[in-house]
Structure formats: C-alpha cells, structure tokens
Design a protein around this motif. Structure first.
Motif, PDB file in Angstrom:
ATOM      1  N   ASP A  28      58.414 -90.369  98.354  1.00 41.17           N
ATOM      2  CA  ASP A  28      57.881 -89.277  99.162  1.00 41.17           C
ATOM      3  C   ASP A  28      58.969 -88.811 100.131  1.00 41.17           C
ATOM      4  O   ASP A  28      59.854 -89.587 100.510  1.00 41.17           O
ATOM      5  CB  ASP A  28      56.660 -89.746  99.949  1.00 41.17           C
ATOM      6  CG  ASP A  28      55.548 -90.246  99.033  1.00 41.17           C
ATOM      7  OD1 ASP A  28      55.433 -89.735  97.908  1.00 41.17           O
ATOM      8  OD2 ASP A  28      54.799 -91.152  99.450  1.00 41.17           O
ATOM      9  N   LYS A  61      54.310 -85.320  98.718  1.00 44.45           N
ATOM     10  CA  LYS A  61      53.636 -86.530  98.246  1.00 44.45           C
ATOM     11  C   LYS A  61      53.338 -86.418  96.760  1.00 44.45           C
ATOM     12  O   LYS A  61      52.589 -85.539  96.333  1.00 44.45           O
ATOM     13  CB  LYS A  61      52.329 -86.731  99.026  1.00 44.45           C
ATOM     14  CG  LYS A  61      51.449 -87.873  98.513  1.00 44.45           C
ATOM     15  CD  LYS A  61      52.129 -89.204  98.651  1.00 44.45           C
ATOM     16  CE  LYS A  61      51.277 -90.316  98.075  1.00 44.45           C
ATOM     17  NZ  LYS A  61      52.033 -91.577  97.933  1.00 44.45           N
ATOM     18  N   VAL A  63      51.501 -86.999  93.500  1.00 45.27           N
ATOM     19  CA  VAL A  63      50.108 -87.352  93.181  1.00 45.27           C
ATOM     20  C   VAL A  63      49.882 -87.218  91.679  1.00 45.27           C
ATOM     21  O   VAL A  63      48.784 -86.917  91.232  1.00 45.27           O
ATOM     22  CB  VAL A  63      49.097 -86.476  93.953  1.00 45.27           C
ATOM     23  CG1 VAL A  63      49.125 -86.775  95.429  1.00 45.27           C
ATOM     24  CG2 VAL A  63      49.357 -84.989  93.708  1.00 45.27           C
ATOM     25  N   SER A  71      41.989 -83.141  94.425  1.00 41.93           N
ATOM     26  CA  SER A  71      43.101 -82.921  95.360  1.00 41.93           C
ATOM     27  C   SER A  71      42.646 -82.826  96.811  1.00 41.93           C
ATOM     28  O   SER A  71      43.422 -83.092  97.734  1.00 41.93           O
ATOM     29  CB  SER A  71      43.885 -81.670  94.971  1.00 41.93           C
ATOM     30  OG  SER A  71      43.056 -80.517  95.011  1.00 41.93           O
ATOM     31  N   ILE A  74      43.260 -85.624  99.378  1.00 43.12           N
ATOM     32  CA  ILE A  74      44.495 -85.695 100.155  1.00 43.12           C
ATOM     33  C   ILE A  74      44.270 -85.088 101.541  1.00 43.12           C
ATOM     34  O   ILE A  74      44.743 -85.600 102.560  1.00 43.12           O
ATOM     35  CB  ILE A  74      45.640 -84.962  99.433  1.00 43.12           C
ATOM     36  CG1 ILE A  74      45.952 -85.633  98.096  1.00 43.12           C
ATOM     37  CG2 ILE A  74      46.883 -84.907 100.306  1.00 43.12           C
ATOM     38  CD1 ILE A  74      46.564 -87.009  98.210  1.00 43.12           C
ATOM     39  N   THR A  78      44.637 -87.145 105.081  1.00 39.94           N
ATOM     40  CA  THR A  78      45.509 -86.654 106.151  1.00 39.94           C
ATOM     41  C   THR A  78      44.721 -86.434 107.437  1.00 39.94           C
ATOM     42  O   THR A  78      45.166 -86.823 108.526  1.00 39.94           O
ATOM     43  CB  THR A  78      46.186 -85.343 105.722  1.00 39.94           C
ATOM     44  OG1 THR A  78      46.871 -85.542 104.481  1.00 39.94           O
ATOM     45  CG2 THR A  78      47.185 -84.876 106.769  1.00 39.94           C
ATOM     46  N   VAL A 172      45.769 -92.984 102.242  1.00 38.45           N
ATOM     47  CA  VAL A 172      46.177 -92.667 100.876  1.00 38.45           C
ATOM     48  C   VAL A 172      45.879 -93.847  99.952  1.00 38.45           C
ATOM     49  O   VAL A 172      45.550 -93.666  98.775  1.00 38.45           O
ATOM     50  CB  VAL A 172      47.679 -92.298 100.828  1.00 38.45           C
ATOM     51  CG1 VAL A 172      48.201 -92.310  99.398  1.00 38.45           C
ATOM     52  CG2 VAL A 172      47.897 -90.904 101.431  1.00 38.45           C
TER      53      VAL A 172
END
Length: 242
Positions: A28, A61, A63, A71, A74, A78, A172
């Motif tokens: 990352d 990041k 994925v 998605s 994420i 965060t 995560v």
C-alpha cells in the motif's frame, strides 16, 4: 505501507492515481502533503485546508479479489478508524454522516473521498482523507471544526497520522476476515441522525422527511418513509438537511 511526503500538491488523490500508474506494487502507498491546494470532496466540492495545519493524505489500497459490490466496506473501515482516533484524542459527540463525513456535534471535522481503480475488475481503491487538526479559522466552511477547536490542544501531525494507519489496518482486517456484518453494524451504530425523523432534499429541490434505518451492503442509505415504506437512496439522489 510506503509513505510519500510532499511539501505541496494540488490533490493527493490525483497525485496518487498518477503515481501508481508507474508501478505494480503489492504494498500500500500513502501520500500526504502539508499544503493541498485543490483538495476535492463529494459532489465536486472543494476542501479548505490551511497549509501545515491539517492532515491531507491519500492511500492506495490493493483490494484485488474484493467484489465491486462490497467496495463500500472500505468506506466503513476508513470512517470507523477515523472515528476511533478522534475519540481517543478526546473529541466528543462524534458521528458518521452518511456516507463518509465525520462530525463533531454538527460540525464537520473530516471528509473522505474514495475512488475505485479498475484493472480487469476492482483492483484497488484510492482513499482521500482531509482531517482538520490544528486549524482554528475556516473562512469558507462555517460548519467546520478541528481537533484543536474541540479539545483546546495542538497536535503533532505525524503522530496522528501514525495512529490513524494503525486503526485503519485494524478495521481493514475485518474485511480480510470476511466480518462484513460486524463492520456494517459498527458503522451503522455511529450514523448521524439514525433512528430520528430528519429532513432530506432531492436533486430537484423537493423536501421530504424520513428516518435513517440502515445502510445497504452496497452503501445506499435506507430510509423509512410514510406508511412503513422503506426506500434506498444513493449519494447523488438526496442531501440530509441539519
């Protein structure tokens, strides 16, 4: 995670998107700057940030393997990471305003912008974060606040960033483990105005009331309307008035 620090740039999201085209790394990448001159928010909004006072950064990041339909997890991860950091640094009355603004009371302390990177499916996401740290005067954002305003303290930017990275990977990990329901429940528990009658405005200017009940697995807001009717809305369809 590789960390790239810039003195100034227009947008860390834009910089990182161009930067990551040059390589195919398994790691990352985080790019942060002391002076972001054209930060972007949702709906094309700009982000006001005084040079050297706040955290403006983006994370590339990987994925790969995560379905496009998941998605939004994420975004949840965060948001929860930032929520926990703010809480541990002493900010009170924190909530997540769907889909990804963080509030202290009714004032915005953080904004998140997530963009997908598509390479034969969902390959990565670029997570842009603007977190107000030491700025005390906001000329163009009257509802903005910062850690300094909320706590009366001045913070070291790098210390806050390092703490954020730790919390980000904590949440995560829930995605990696497949604990999607746990992540969703925690996110929904922190939603601003959840369970309360609220006023919304459509793109056409129509006002209506509804109650936020939950968020769908794809990130749409689910409202309870009149006569027990439930309806899903995406970000472009309505705005919460408060």
């Amino acid at each position: 995670m590789k960390v790239v620090k810039l003195n100034a740039t227009t947008s860390t999201n834009s910089y990182l998107r161009a930067y990551t085209k040059e390589f195919d790394s398994e790691s990352d990448v985080l790019v942060w700057t002391l002076d972001q001159r054209a930060g972007r928010g949702q709906r094309g909004a700009s982000w006001e940030s005084e040079s050297g006072k706040n955290l403006t950064f983006s994370v590339f990041k990987r994925v790969k393997g995560l379905p496009v339909g998941k998605s939004f997890y994420i975004t949840m991860a965060t948001s929860l990471a930032i929520y926990e950091v703010l809480e541990e640094f002493g900010v009170m009355n924190i909530s997540v305003k769907w889909p990804n603004d963080i509030l202290a009371g009714k004032s915005k302390i953080c904004g998140i912008l997530i963009e997908s990177v598509i390479r034969n499916g969902l390959y990565a996401v670029i997570i842009g974060v603007g977190l107000n740290i030491n700025q005390k005067v906001f000329k163009h954002a009257p509802r903005a606040t910062s850690l300094a305003l909320e706590t009366g303290k001045i913070f070291d930017l790098e210390e806050v960033l390092e703490f954020l990275i730790i919390k980000f990977y904590k949440y995560v990990a829930l995605i990696t483990q497949g604990a999607f329901e746990t992540l969703k429940t925690e996110y929904e528990d922190k939603l601003f105005r959840k369970g309360k009658v609220s006023t919304f405005k459509t793109n056409s200017g129509e006002l209506f009331t509804g109650i936020i009940t939950e968020v769908s697995k794809t990130g749409k807001l689910i409202l309870q309307l009149e006569d027990e009717l439930y309806k899903e809305f995406d970000l472009k369809e309505l705005k919460l008035l408060y």
